[in-house]
Design an enzyme around this catalytic site. Structure first.
Site, PDB file in Angstrom:
ATOM      1  N   CYS A   2       0.910  -1.111   0.053  1.00 46.75           N
ATOM      2  CA  CYS A   2       0.043  -0.079   0.094  1.00 46.75           C
ATOM      3  C   CYS A   2       0.897   1.368   0.052  1.00 46.75           C
ATOM      4  CB  CYS A   2      -1.159   0.201   0.903  1.00 46.75           C
ATOM      5  SG  CYS A   2      -2.556   0.741   0.082  1.00 46.75           S
ATOM      6  N   ARG A  27      -6.324   5.548  -0.139  1.00 50.39           N
ATOM      7  CA  ARG A  27      -5.941   4.402  -0.912  1.00 50.39           C
ATOM      8  C   ARG A  27      -6.631   3.054  -0.111  1.00 50.39           C
ATOM      9  NH1 ARG A  27      -2.057   4.089  -4.540  1.00 50.39           N
ATOM     10  NH2 ARG A  27      -1.288   2.153  -3.481  1.00 50.39           N
ATOM     11  N   ASN A  96       6.394  -2.713  -0.528  1.00 54.30           N
ATOM     12  CA  ASN A  96       4.930  -2.763  -1.520  1.00 54.30           C
ATOM     13  C   ASN A  96       5.659  -3.828  -2.484  1.00 54.30           C
ATOM     14  OD1 ASN A  96       3.494  -1.041   0.156  1.00 54.30           O
ATOM     15  ND2 ASN A  96       3.863   0.793  -1.560  1.00 54.30           N
ATOM     16  N   GLU A 473     -20.186  -8.015 -19.374  1.00 54.60           N
ATOM     17  CA  GLU A 473     -19.431  -7.071 -18.404  1.00 54.60           C
ATOM     18  C   GLU A 473     -19.339  -5.535 -19.373  1.00 54.60           C
ATOM     19  OE1 GLU A 473     -18.544  -6.932 -15.603  1.00 54.60           O
ATOM     20  OE2 GLU A 473     -16.905  -5.479 -15.281  1.00 54.60           O
ATOM     21  N   LYS A 477     -20.720  -2.113 -17.308  1.00 50.98           N
ATOM     22  CA  LYS A 477     -19.909  -1.201 -17.042  1.00 50.98           C
ATOM     23  C   LYS A 477     -20.657   0.173 -17.852  1.00 50.98           C
ATOM     24  CE  LYS A 477     -17.791  -2.035 -14.579  1.00 50.98           C
ATOM     25  NZ  LYS A 477     -17.471  -3.255 -13.938  1.00 50.98           N
ATOM     26  N   GLU A 480     -23.676   1.291 -15.746  1.00 47.75           N
ATOM     27  CA  GLU A 480     -23.493   1.630 -14.356  1.00 47.75           C
ATOM     28  C   GLU A 480     -22.933   3.291 -14.291  1.00 47.75           C
ATOM     29  OE1 GLU A 480     -19.952  -1.224 -13.073  1.00 47.75           O
ATOM     30  OE2 GLU A 480     -21.130  -0.265 -11.501  1.00 47.75           O
ATOM     31  N   HIS A 496     -33.286 -14.435 -31.601  1.00 50.62           N
ATOM     32  CA  HIS A 496     -34.431 -15.039 -30.892  1.00 50.62           C
ATOM     33  C   HIS A 496     -35.037 -14.015 -30.096  1.00 50.62           C
ATOM     34  CE1 HIS A 496     -33.149 -19.183 -31.845  1.00 50.62           C
ATOM     35  NE2 HIS A 496     -31.956 -18.741 -31.509  1.00 50.62           N
ATOM     36  N   LYS A 595     -19.618   0.811  -3.258  1.00 52.12           N
ATOM     37  CA  LYS A 595     -18.560  -0.217  -3.752  1.00 52.12           C
ATOM     38  C   LYS A 595     -18.592  -1.538  -2.954  1.00 52.12           C
ATOM     39  CE  LYS A 595     -14.551  -1.301  -5.430  1.00 52.12           C
ATOM     40  NZ  LYS A 595     -14.505  -1.278  -6.869  1.00 52.12           N
TER      41      LYS A 595
HETATM   42  C1  F6R Z   1     -19.953  -3.269 -11.019  1.00 56.47           C
HETATM   43  C2  F6R Z   1     -19.429  -3.761  -9.580  1.00 56.47           C
HETATM   44  C3  F6R Z   1     -20.499  -4.598  -8.986  1.00 56.47           C
HETATM   45  C4  F6R Z   1     -19.734  -5.815  -8.116  1.00 56.47           C
HETATM   46  C5  F6R Z   1     -20.778  -6.458  -7.290  1.00 56.47           C
HETATM   47  C6  F6R Z   1     -20.159  -7.540  -6.493  1.00 56.47           C
HETATM   48  O1  F6R Z   1     -18.921  -2.770 -11.464  1.00 56.47           O
HETATM   49  O2  F6R Z   1     -18.433  -3.602  -9.048  1.00 56.47           O
HETATM   50  O3  F6R Z   1     -21.322  -5.361  -9.924  1.00 56.47           O
HETATM   51  O4  F6R Z   1     -19.061  -6.656  -8.823  1.00 56.47           O
HETATM   52  O5  F6R Z   1     -21.313  -5.737  -6.256  1.00 56.47           O
HETATM   53  O6  F6R Z   1     -18.957  -7.238  -5.555  1.00 56.47           O
HETATM   54  P1  F6R Z   1     -18.159  -8.107  -4.968  1.00 56.47           P
HETATM   55  O7  F6R Z   1     -17.193  -8.567  -6.107  1.00 56.47           O
HETATM   56  O8  F6R Z   1     -17.335  -7.190  -3.827  1.00 56.47           O
HETATM   57  O9  F6R Z   1     -18.675  -9.324  -4.353  1.00 56.47           O
END
Ligand code: F6R
Length: 600
Positions: A2, A27, A96, A473, A477, A480, A496, A595
């Site tokens: 880190c 971070r 690190n 994916e 992305k 979102e 279909h 997050k």
């Molecule tokens: C999308 C994203 C979320 C996570 C989901 C699972 O960019 O970040 O879809 O992937 O909330 O989170 P984790 O992987 O922490 O279980």
């Protein structure tokens, strides 16, 4: 891994070190520590938790030279013993990166009489430097570096000497007034100086109160240029990138390298998952796997299904965690939970359900010590480092890195791949980080395509087999962070139903890299073009066929066909990023999202 800070000057070191560490708090970290030489002895203070917790325990420490660290665990649990600095005699080290041959060093040093107290790879480095130390720290560090394999940014304190070095992990030296600095990241020392010198790989810096000298590993002096940093604090935190997401996308060559570090022996064709409790006979007995995850981690799991089935001939079910926990079971399966945070409530609950029915559970996670890792029978860490942007980027490619390795590992044990295939795949995997760098260095076409998508209300991502999870994916992305309605489809499924939605106003991103379904994909693209949609293809750099059928081509370096999805991922991440930027969206914190989703 880190944050690293170091100071040698005329002011009191402890307060400067603590203040500099606080500037790296954004971070993320799980423990912190400092070491100060007080002109007689080395004093070391460390604590699990926040820097304020460390501060509370600090006595008045006097001394004008010291090093500090915030740790984000990769080897060994997050606790006070594993926190840095690590010491050996009068030597203290913060580090690190990952020392790949640490077990070998640990065995060698233990045989020479050194006692290890932590579970970290860094402690081996401290003992190794001590082993070589005679009367000059630069000599000892230079000798130790020749023995280690892996990545590192280190700061080493011994008496009134402060030495730092790097390989594959960032390190910057700062020239201050009345003292000089070393840090892993610019924001740590920006308050004290704007005059910085960036170390290159295999360089060593000796930091004194009056100046900083640089050497190569053979101790030959190196001339360096001083740069004046113009960034403000907010820009410095993002290493000059406009958003954390963009910074994290650009970190992928390094994060993927760390994921793979020490795990691939391509010449021997072997894979090493340190500490994996599943024995070869356990793996030979596995006939079913069930992968459980949410969101981006689910998409990684879906690619896992293709890979385990193709490489190891094991049947795989992939379940959305919030569905599995109420409606499914997986008797007799190895249950793999994939979670960046290791705290996602639905994934945790689903793993508990699986465990309660007698399934063995394996977690693939980023955050060491998180609940899912504690409750699972086995854990493999993806080692991406902290991810701050809400949209997962570097953690997704690291999840894929682990899943590729795991599928290959199972395939080798089950004799479904031979040793030549294994060596070829591992050699190709090692080259992926540099191929990602090539994509990151050539973004013009991606930016151009993003402008077109930005003015649309809907977009579709399509792909077949190994590319299908990347279509999902890409759509996730895009929706979102840009708030454009986006869907990912298996390209063969379009006719279909979804084809009814395709018009000239719906751009389609076709992931059309070479592989067994390439020709079928071209047919799907023709179906789409017949509806007048604008088609953007992601294709191999040497594909001269594709341009006949699509409007734009984003070309990416070639590798083994089944590894191409990892490279296509970087393109869909950048496309989404630039679309969101054009639409002026809140990229790092998209509306309504968090997050870590710890509610059900
Ligand atoms: C999308 C994203 C979320 C996570 C989901 C699972 O960019 O970040 O879809 O992937 O909330 O989170 P984790 O992987 O922490 O279980």
């Amino acid at each position: 891994m880190c944050g690293i800070v170091g100071y040698n000057g005329r002011a009191q070191a402890a307060s400067i070190l603590i203040d500099s560490l606080k500037r790296l708090e954004y971070r993320g970290y799980d423990s912190a520590g400092i070491a100060v030489f007080n002109e007689k002895t080395l004093e070391v203070f460390k604590e699990k938790g926040r820097i304020v917790d460390l501060e509370k325990t600090l006595p008045a420490v006097s001394g004008t030279i010291g090093i500090g660290h915030t740790r984000w665990a990769t080897h060994g649990k997050p606790n006070k013993i594993n926190a840095h600095p690590h010491t050996s005699g009068n030597i203290a080290v913060v580090h690190n990166g990952i020392i790949e041959n640490y077990q070998e060093l640990r065995d060698r040093l233990t045989a020479s009489g050194y006692t290890f107290v932590s579970e970290t790879d860094t402690e081996a480095l401290a003992h190794l430097i001590n082993h070589y130390y005679k009367d000059n720290l630069i000599d000892a560090v230079a000798s130790a570096l020749k023995d280690i394999r892996g990545s590192y940014a280190i700061a080493v304190l011994c008496g009134s000497e402060l030495v730092a070095a790097r390989k594959d992990s960032p390190l910057v030296a700062g020239i201050g007034d009345g003292g000089n600095f070393i840090a892993s990241d610019i924001p740590a020392i920006l308050k004290y100086t704007r005059r910085m010198i960036f170390l290159d790989d295999l360089e060593i810096a000796s930091v004194t109160p009056d100046g900083i000298s640089f050497y190569d590993v053979n101790k030959k002096p190196v001339e360096k240029t001083v740069k004046t940093i113009e960034w403000d604090m907010a820009a410095a935190e993002k290493s000059g990138y406009e958003h954390f997401m963009l910074k994290e996308i650009h970190e992928q060559p390094r994060s993927l390298h760390e994921t793979l570090a020490g795990r691939i022996m391509e010449l021997e064709g072997t894979i090493n998952f340190e500490g994996l409790g599943l024995s070869e006979s356990n793996i030979s007995d596995i006939s079913r796997i069930c992968i459980i995850a949410c969101g981006t981690s689910f998409n990684a799991g879906l690619l896992g299904k293709y890979l385990f089935e193709y490489l190891a001939k094991i049947h795989v079910d992939v379940e959305i965690a919030s569905e599995f926990r109420y409606a499914h079971s997986a008797p007799g399966s190895l249950v793999i939970g994939i979670s960046q945070s290791g705290e996602t409530a639905d994934t945790l609950a689903a793993l508990r359900v699986a465990k309660s029915t007698g399934c063995r559970t394996l977690a693939i996670a980023n955050i060491m010590g998180s609940t899912i890792t504690r409750e699972s029978d086995d854990v493999i860490y993806i080692r991406s480092g902290p991810e701050i942007g809400v949209a997962a980027t570097k953690t997704f490619t690291s999840q894929l890195g682990v899943i590729y390795l795991l599928a290959l590992y199972f395939g080798k044990i089950k004799w479904t791949i031979n040793s030549d295939q294994m060596k070829r795949m591992l050699t190709a995997m090692k080259q992926l980080p540099s191929k990602i760098t090539r994509i990151l260095d050539n973004k013009e076409m991606i930016k151009k395509c993003a402008e077109l998508i930005a003015s649309s209300n809907d977009a579709y991502f399509v792909g077949r087999t190994f590319n299908y999870p990347i279509a999902l994916e890409g759509a996730l992305k895009l929706k979102e962070i840009s708030y454009i309605h986006a869907e990912g489809y298996a390209a063969g499924e379009l006719k279909h139903g979804p084809l009814a939605l395709i018009t000239k106003n719906t751009p389609v991103i076709a992931i059309a890299t070479k592989g067994q379904t390439y020709d079928k994909m071209l047919n799907n693209i023709k179906e789409i073009k017949a509806r007048e949609a604008h088609v953007i293809a992601i294709a191999n750099e040497n594909d001269s066929e594709i341009e006949k059928y699509v409007d734009d081509v984003i070309r990416i370096p070639s590798t083994e066909d089944i590894l191409m999805p990892l490279l296509s991922t970087v393109v869909v991440q950048l496309l989404s990023y630039y679309v969101a930027k054009t639409r002026n969206c809140s990229i790092d914190q998209p509306r309504n999202l968090a997050k870590s989703v710890t509610v059900e």
